[in-house]
Design an enzyme around this catalytic site. Structure first.
Site, mmCIF file in Angstrom:
data_model
loop_
_atom_site.group_PDB
_atom_site.id
_atom_site.type_symbol
_atom_site.label_atom_id
_atom_site.label_comp_id
_atom_site.label_asym_id
_atom_site.label_seq_id
_atom_site.Cartn_x
_atom_site.Cartn_y
_atom_site.Cartn_z
ATOM 1 N N HIS A 298 76.862 -2.990 -26.688
ATOM 2 C CA HIS A 298 75.925 -2.666 -25.607
ATOM 3 C C HIS A 298 76.289 -3.583 -24.438
ATOM 4 C CE1 HIS A 298 72.469 -1.537 -23.434
ATOM 5 N NE2 HIS A 298 71.530 -1.653 -24.349
ATOM 6 N N ARG B 103 64.163 0.575 -21.001
ATOM 7 C CA ARG B 103 64.749 -0.334 -20.027
ATOM 8 C C ARG B 103 66.116 0.104 -19.528
ATOM 9 N NH1 ARG B 103 61.297 -2.865 -22.648
ATOM 10 N NH2 ARG B 103 62.262 -1.787 -24.372
ATOM 11 N N THR B 104 67.014 0.406 -20.458
ATOM 12 C CA THR B 104 68.392 0.650 -20.042
ATOM 13 C C THR B 104 68.443 1.871 -19.126
ATOM 14 O OG1 THR B 104 69.084 -0.277 -22.131
ATOM 15 C CG2 THR B 104 70.748 0.929 -20.906
ATOM 16 N N ARG C 229 74.268 6.919 -24.044
ATOM 17 C CA ARG C 229 73.859 6.173 -25.243
ATOM 18 C C ARG C 229 73.882 7.152 -26.412
ATOM 19 N NH1 ARG C 229 68.485 2.529 -25.785
ATOM 20 N NH2 ARG C 229 69.926 1.080 -24.812
ATOM 21 N N LYS D 218 72.703 22.760 -29.787
ATOM 22 C CA LYS D 218 73.381 24.007 -30.187
ATOM 23 C C LYS D 218 74.745 23.701 -30.793
ATOM 24 C CE LYS D 218 71.305 26.304 -26.212
ATOM 25 N NZ LYS D 218 71.652 26.704 -24.860
HETATM 26 C C1 NCD Z 1 68.457 -2.675 -27.291
HETATM 27 C C2 NCD Z 1 69.272 -1.494 -27.749
HETATM 28 O O1 NCD Z 1 68.951 -0.345 -27.494
HETATM 29 O O2 NCD Z 1 70.286 -1.744 -28.390
HETATM 30 N N1 NCD Z 1 67.519 -2.368 -26.306
HETATM 31 C C3 NCD Z 1 67.901 -2.429 -24.991
HETATM 32 O O3 NCD Z 1 68.812 -1.801 -24.540
HETATM 33 N N2 NCD Z 1 67.219 -3.290 -24.216
HETATM 34 C C4 NCD Z 1 67.903 -3.453 -28.398
HETATM 35 C C5 NCD Z 1 67.002 -2.790 -29.392
HETATM 36 O O4 NCD Z 1 66.781 -1.566 -29.379
HETATM 37 O O5 NCD Z 1 66.507 -3.513 -30.253
#
Ligand code: NCD
Length: 653
Positions: free
Chosen positions: A127, A49-50, A99, A78
């Protein structure tokens, strides 16, 4: 240039501005304001999703996207540092979206990037863009955020979406009920920040009504400026329980925010207990008829499949809002870059050690620990008022820890930190001469020698301490109503040693074993852990409905006890908590009265009481000492003048 690393990087007004842009996403889609821009997505962890909603948002704004399909196939494999990756990729793109599995990793990248960086999830930390989607969804559904009551449920410890969300809910004046899986409670540093920065207070909630719809029942209620402060009771008072029960039954829950167990962040074998699920009972309960159910997704099995067909299940809508909200955020960041606005100034009380050795963040997953080359250890200094300990809060991951040893860079001397040193330490800090060490070993490795103390006198001998342990143990046995459920919880480190000594004495007096646990107030990830009956399959230490004796060596201001109580009540509701201390110094800032005391030793602020306990090393005897402190600042200046006069002889032996 603005980065978005924490939800705290945006003001409430800016969040509203982003929401207004999201409401008009169709207009942005036509205008294509990012026509000449490129976004780079750097994902070191899986995402659906993100990442896709960011990429879709950028395309809809008319911009381009570059990406590594998998960072494991990038130069990271590397051994390239986060700093170098950020530096290089910022010359290819106008915004970085990253991320990473380390807490603080995206802040480290932002510090080396020449374009705005956005945190799309860093370890267990935050997040913020998920929170923007969550708030936007809630506001769309409920009209406003102020006054809402949101139940956050599941893995509150490891779920980064939760941390950004509870701060944001607090800022918009919502109430938060936490319903954690056993051993996955909201971290101490998060609750502390809710208390200190947002004026929230914490109450245990009698949650029978919630137990009808979820499998776990212990809940805590975080609420703005209510009179129901975390009760400092050493015995759980029925009247308090009843009052809290009344609050609970009057609560109207606007949303349940479920999360999955963050398996990838949990050591194998840990947290094996039940995980809360939202079942069909929830769907049928009339009092939840207007309660929406949210989830950041991916879900595993926390939600009843029935919910997908129920109008209260709004998690797919929440995921869909990801695109307009992220379009709005990107537009906001590009606009900020255009008007040349900078990141708001960092707090003025920032501490950086003048020594290369120096305090390390206590969070093993913090980027300052995992990749020292990309992050410079910096801390915000938090001093909680008179008598409080000196606390450092890591700029990258927000974990807090107590300063143990301080030193003066000029004098190359160190001593244990104590409230009476506050003014001196303030002077050192102002002159950038303050060194902080986590241990004596670290101080000595940096070439520091101890400051000498004066007027030392023994206040409890080995025999007296042993006798006090014996007396306290029999008092505990006499007053305990349910010896089977008795749990001794020591405050790390001296309190844990004493708790084990008391347990051994209880065993001798009553010929049975007692469970012993340890509380780490500013320390590890695991705040409460078992230290006896070391059975790896025993699961988290159970505090619920237990009789607990909290043990520490010395009680003075009462703050440590308050913190320990807050950790206990956050984890579960015990039947009662009593307090045992070897030495009561008498002065108190917080009304806590110990139930079992080894010896009363009234002492002043200038004095220090040190308890040394026979531990693992043979030959060390138990001893309690009292001494006053020779002013290290006077000491330091006399040392300096001697040095200047060419004397090489150290001032003390
Ligand atoms: C979340 C995350 O990656 O922190 N997912 C997201 O971004 N929608 C929550 C999760 O992984 O449980």
């Amino acid at each position: 240039m603005r980065h978005l690393i924490s939800i705290a990087d945006l003001t409430n007004a800016e969040i509203e501005e982003i929401f207004a842009l999201a409401d008009d996403a169709e207009k942005l889609r036509k205008e294509k304001p990012a026509r000449d821009c490129i976004m780079a997505t750097l994902f070191y962890e899986p995402s659906t999703r993100t990442r896709l909603s960011f990429e879709s948002a950028m395309h809809r704004l008319g911009g381009g996207v570059i990406s590594c399909a998998d960072m494991r196939t990038s130069s990271a494999a590397k051994g390239e540092s986060l700093a170098d990756t950020a530096k290089v990729v910022s010359s290819y793109a106008d915004v970085l979206v990253a991320r990473h599995h380390w807490d603080g990793a995206v802040r480290a990248m932002a510090e080396h990037a020449d374009v705005p960086a956005v945190n799309a999830g860093d370890g267990r930390h935050e997040h913020p863009t998920q929170t923007l989607c969550d708030l936007y969804t809630l506001r769309k559904e409920k009209g406003q955020l102020k006054g809402l009551t949101v139940v956050v449920c599941g893995d509150l410890k490891n779920g980064r979406t939760i941390h950004s969300l509870v701060y944001a809910l607090a800022r918009f004046g919502a109430n938060v009920v936490t319903l954690a899986a056993a051993g996955m409670e909201l971290p101490h540093y998060v609750v502390e920040r809710m208390e200190s920065e947002y004026g929230y207070s914490l109450s245990p909630l009698v949650a029978n009504e919630l137990s009808a719809v979820v499998t776990e029942t212990d809940a805590l209620y975080l609420t703005p400026k209510q009179p129901h402060q975390l009760a400092l009771f050493t015995q759980l008072d029925r009247a308090i329980q009843l009052r809290l029960g009344t609050i609970a039954s009057q609560l109207c829950y606007d949303a349940f925010y479920m999360t999955r167990k963050q398996k990838e962040r949990i050591k194998e074998g840990a947290a094996a207990g039940n995980y809360p699920t939202l079942g069909d009972d929830f769907l049928r309960a009339t009092r939840f008829k207007d309660t929406v159910v949210m989830h950041p997704l991916p879900r595993v099995d926390e939600l009843s499949p029935e919910l997908d067909r129920d109008k209260r299940g709004i998690y797919f809508k929440q995921a869909a809002y990801g695109v307009p909200v992220r379009m709005a955020l990107l537009k906001f960041l590009f606009d900020q870059a255009e008007v040349g606005l900078r990141q708001p100034a960092a707090p003025s009380s920032l501490y950086r050690s003048p020594e290369s050795l120096g305090p390390h963040c206590i969070n093993p997953n913090c980027v300052t620990v995992t990749e020292t080359a990309s992050a410079q250890r910096r801390y915000e200094i938090l001093s909680g008022g008179p008598g409080a300990a000196l606390i450092l809060s890591c700029v990258y991951c927000d974990h807090r820890f107590k300063v143990q040893f301080v030193g003066d860079v000029q004098a190359k001397r160190y001593c244990a930190y104590d409230i009476s040193l506050r003014a001196t330490v303030g002077e050192w800090l102002a002159k950038n001469e303050l060194a902080v060490f986590n241990s004596i070993k670290e101080a000595e490795e940096a070439g520091y020698e101890p400051y000498k103390t004066s007027g030392q006198r023994v206040v409890m001998t080995d025999g007296e301490i042993q006798a006090a342990v014996t007396v306290m143990s029999s008092e505990i046995l006499n007053e305990c109503q349910d010896t089977d459920g008795l749990l001794l919880l020591g405050i790390r480190t001296q309190g844990s040693v004493l708790a084990q000594r008391i347990a051994a004495e209880l065993e001798r007096q009553n010929t049975r074993k007692y469970e012993v646990g340890e509380i780490d107030i500013y320390g590890s990830d695991e705040e409460i852990r078992r230290i006896s009956l070391a059975d790896p399959d025993a699961g988290p230490l159970n505090l619920r409905d237990r009789e607990i004796v909290l043990v520490d060596d010395v009680i003075y201001t009462g703050r440590t006890i308050k913190d320990a109580l807050s950790i206990i009540f956050r984890a579960a509701r015990p039947r009662m908590v009593r307090l045992a201390v070897l030495i009561d110094r008498g002065h108190r800032e917080i009304p806590v009265k110990p139930n079992f005391v080894g010896k009363h030793i009234p002492s002043s602020e200038r004095e220090r009481v040190r308890v040394r306990l026979r531990g693992r090393e043979p030959g060390v005897k138990d001893e309690a000492l009292i001494y006053s402190i020779t002013s290290p600042s006077a000491n330091a200046s006399s040392l300096r003048s001697r040095k200047n006069a060419g004397q090489t002889q150290a001032a003390e032996g």
